[in-house]
Design a protein around this motif. Sequence first.
Motif, short mmCIF file in Angstrom:
data_model
loop_
_atom_site.label_atom_id
_atom_site.label_comp_id
_atom_site.label_asym_id
_atom_site.label_seq_id
_atom_site.Cartn_x
_atom_site.Cartn_y
_atom_site.Cartn_z
N ARG A 244 60.91 23.68 -23.87
CA ARG A 244 60.63 23.38 -25.07
C ARG A 244 61.99 24.13 -26.05
NH1 ARG A 244 55.68 26.59 -28.35
NH2 ARG A 244 57.16 28.25 -28.18
N HIS A 249 59.67 27.65 -22.45
CA HIS A 249 58.77 28.40 -22.92
C HIS A 249 58.11 29.34 -21.96
CE1 HIS A 249 54.40 28.63 -25.27
NE2 HIS A 249 55.46 29.28 -26.03
N ASP A 253 50.49 29.45 -25.43
CA ASP A 253 50.13 29.77 -26.90
C ASP A 253 48.71 29.41 -27.16
OD1 ASP A 253 52.78 30.38 -27.10
OD2 ASP A 253 53.40 28.65 -28.47
N HIS A 336 49.02 32.74 -34.20
CA HIS A 336 48.57 32.60 -32.62
C HIS A 336 48.85 33.55 -31.55
CE1 HIS A 336 53.01 31.84 -32.09
NE2 HIS A 336 52.90 31.71 -30.84
N HIS A 338 50.95 34.48 -28.29
CA HIS A 338 51.83 34.08 -27.15
C HIS A 338 51.37 34.75 -25.84
CE1 HIS A 338 55.61 32.77 -25.07
NE2 HIS A 338 55.54 34.03 -24.76
ZN LIG Z 1 54.49 31.09 -27.24
#
Ligand SMILES: [Zn+2]
Length: 360
Positions: A244, A249, A253, A336, A338
């Motif tokens: 990403r 990544h 998420d 969010h 992660h």
């Molecule tokens: Zn993330």
Amino acid sequence: MQNTKRILTATMAILVCASTIVGSNEGHAKTTREELLEIRQQKSKVMESITKGNKTLEKYSDQMELSQKEIDKFQLKVDEVEVQKKDAEEKEVLYQKKFNQRLREFYENGETGHMSLLLQADNFNEFLIRFEMVRLVAQRDYALLEEKKKATAEVQKKIDELNVLVAKQQKEVEKSKAAFDKIMEIVKKDKSKLKELQGMEDANETELISINKELISSGKLKFAYTGPLQKPLGYPITSGFKFRWGKPHEGIDFGTQGKINIPYAAAADGVVVESRVSSGYGWLITIYHGEYGGLPFYTRYAHSWPNQVKVKIGQDVSKGEIISLIGNNGRSTGPHLHFEVRIGHGAKPDAKDPMKFFGG
Ligand SMILES: [Zn+2]
């Protein structure tokens, strides 16, 4: 008491061992963990008992209130009937007087009038008529008096009946009160037991944290991985484990649709080994979950603000235990979590796709 002694003994043993053989800390950690588990089980039992006790107390309290209301109701009726009784008694006295007066008249006339009437033969019929009238009047007065006496007795009967009901309810109140007091005694004992257990839990937690910290720093924290993982929160995955923006990544998420302060939980049983500021992550929590294929298995949680974090380094956590809340700290474009899975040694073990480790 015995448990407190055990903790003290264990603590002393740890102090001795810590300075001599670091390796045996693993054993102490195991013992402390088991003790902690036992304490927590006892605690939950006592808390259950308190909840049950409180519910029972409420029940008895309601019963007492109900009985008291009944008593008040009956008492009000008694007051009402007492007024009626007074009225009936007054009437009775009045009619008794009337009757007595009539009797007196009757006999007085009987003594003198009777004689004089008898002496006058012409008036004999008149005498009989008069005599009969007086007799009828007296009879009527007597009937009236009897009626009043009956009315008084009836009112008294009502009062007696009500008093029986009051006494019955009072007995109910006493019974409820006795039961209430008995349960209260149990709840009190439970509460003091809970306080004791709370103290023991705190002591064991502190102890375990210090043992775990030592194991972490000496690289000796080691136990078996018990998977599979559980998703840390029930929100959709908004970004997967992929390449990403020109770089990998290294986690997934969980987006919370703009909401912060949503709690998230440990993905499996483990020990918190990191909880610190980290530039990109904002705040980073790392949990060690044991050895997986001979390598340490970690999960990582990012983007909370420090004041949202509920765990400490060295703390044992259980699968599903809330460890922090959703924030938007660090390199983040909206609230969010992660979430990463890392397996291996060193400061930056290999990142793996968490999706492969979740249970059905
Ligand atoms: Zn993330």
